[in-house]
Design a protein around this motif. Structure first.
Motif, short mmCIF file in Angstrom:
data_model
loop_
_atom_site.label_atom_id
_atom_site.label_comp_id
_atom_site.label_asym_id
_atom_site.label_seq_id
_atom_site.Cartn_x
_atom_site.Cartn_y
_atom_site.Cartn_z
N HIS A 15 31.26 46.52 45.26
CA HIS A 15 31.80 47.53 44.34
C HIS A 15 31.87 48.93 44.96
N GLU A 16 31.32 49.11 46.15
CA GLU A 16 31.35 50.42 46.81
C GLU A 16 32.55 50.62 47.72
N ILE A 17 33.26 49.55 48.05
CA ILE A 17 34.39 49.71 48.96
C ILE A 17 35.63 50.16 48.19
N PRO A 18 36.56 50.83 48.86
CA PRO A 18 37.79 51.27 48.19
C PRO A 18 38.58 50.10 47.62
N GLY A 19 39.40 50.36 46.62
CA GLY A 19 40.14 49.32 45.91
C GLY A 19 41.42 48.87 46.58
N THR A 20 41.46 48.86 47.92
CA THR A 20 42.65 48.40 48.62
C THR A 20 42.41 47.02 49.21
N MET A 21 43.48 46.27 49.43
CA MET A 21 43.35 44.94 50.02
C MET A 21 42.83 45.05 51.45
N THR A 22 43.25 46.04 52.20
CA THR A 22 42.77 46.22 53.57
C THR A 22 41.26 46.43 53.58
N ALA A 23 40.76 47.25 52.69
CA ALA A 23 39.31 47.50 52.62
C ALA A 23 38.57 46.22 52.25
N LEU A 24 39.12 45.44 51.31
CA LEU A 24 38.49 44.19 50.91
C LEU A 24 38.44 43.21 52.08
N ILE A 25 39.54 43.05 52.79
CA ILE A 25 39.59 42.13 53.93
C ILE A 25 38.60 42.56 55.00
N ASN A 26 38.55 43.85 55.31
CA ASN A 26 37.62 44.34 56.33
C ASN A 26 36.17 44.09 55.91
N TYR A 27 35.85 44.35 54.65
CA TYR A 27 34.51 44.13 54.14
C TYR A 27 34.12 42.65 54.21
N LEU A 28 35.02 41.78 53.72
CA LEU A 28 34.72 40.35 53.70
C LEU A 28 34.59 39.79 55.12
N THR A 29 35.41 40.28 56.04
CA THR A 29 35.32 39.85 57.43
C THR A 29 33.99 40.26 58.03
N ARG A 30 33.55 41.48 57.75
CA ARG A 30 32.23 41.94 58.23
C ARG A 30 31.12 41.06 57.66
N GLU A 31 31.20 40.76 56.37
CA GLU A 31 30.19 39.95 55.71
C GLU A 31 30.22 38.49 56.17
N ASN A 32 31.33 38.07 56.75
CA ASN A 32 31.53 36.70 57.22
C ASN A 32 31.27 36.60 58.73
N ASN A 33 30.39 37.46 59.24
CA ASN A 33 30.01 37.47 60.66
C ASN A 33 31.20 37.64 61.60
N GLY A 34 32.18 38.44 61.17
CA GLY A 34 33.32 38.75 62.01
C GLY A 34 34.44 37.73 61.97
N ILE A 35 34.25 36.64 61.25
CA ILE A 35 35.31 35.64 61.13
C ILE A 35 36.31 36.15 60.09
N ARG A 36 37.56 36.27 60.50
CA ARG A 36 38.59 36.89 59.68
C ARG A 36 38.73 36.19 58.32
N VAL A 37 38.75 36.97 57.26
CA VAL A 37 39.01 36.50 55.91
C VAL A 37 40.39 37.03 55.52
N TYR A 38 41.19 36.20 54.89
CA TYR A 38 42.55 36.61 54.52
C TYR A 38 42.86 36.16 53.10
N GLU A 39 43.92 36.75 52.56
CA GLU A 39 44.37 36.41 51.21
C GLU A 39 45.15 35.11 51.25
N LYS A 40 44.72 34.13 50.45
CA LYS A 40 45.42 32.84 50.39
C LYS A 40 46.49 32.85 49.31
N SER A 41 46.18 33.45 48.17
CA SER A 41 47.16 33.51 47.09
C SER A 41 46.77 34.59 46.10
N LYS A 42 47.71 34.89 45.23
CA LYS A 42 47.49 35.89 44.18
C LYS A 42 47.95 35.29 42.87
#
Length: 71
Positions: A15-42
């Motif tokens: 909840h502390e990261i900015p509300g952009t998709m780029t920020a979410l992807i960067n955060y999730l990738t960091r939390e996933n030990n550097g393994i890239r996380v991407y959007e599958k669908s909306k």
């Protein structure tokens, strides 16, 4: 032992990261030990955008524009 190699974590909450998709992807990738996380669908549910990500979880923004995990 030397303190030179001790690093304190700069932990951040979802909840502390900015509300952009780029920020979410960067955060999730960091939390996933550097393994890239991407959007599958909306999807749209109850008027909210739900983003299904490659880490197996879905995310949306709350009324304040902060990211949260959704079902």
């Amino acid at each position: 032992m030397s303190q030179a190699f001790v690093k304190e974590e700069d932990d951040q909450w979802l909840h502390e990261i900015p509300g952009t998709m780029t920020a979410l992807i960067n955060y999730l990738t960091r939390e996933n030990n550097g393994i890239r996380v991407y959007e599958k669908s909306k999807q749209i549910k109850n008027g909210r955008e739900i983003f299904v990500m490659s880490n197996g979880l879905s995310y949306s923004k709350d009324k304040d524009g902060k990211w949260e995990i959704t079902e």
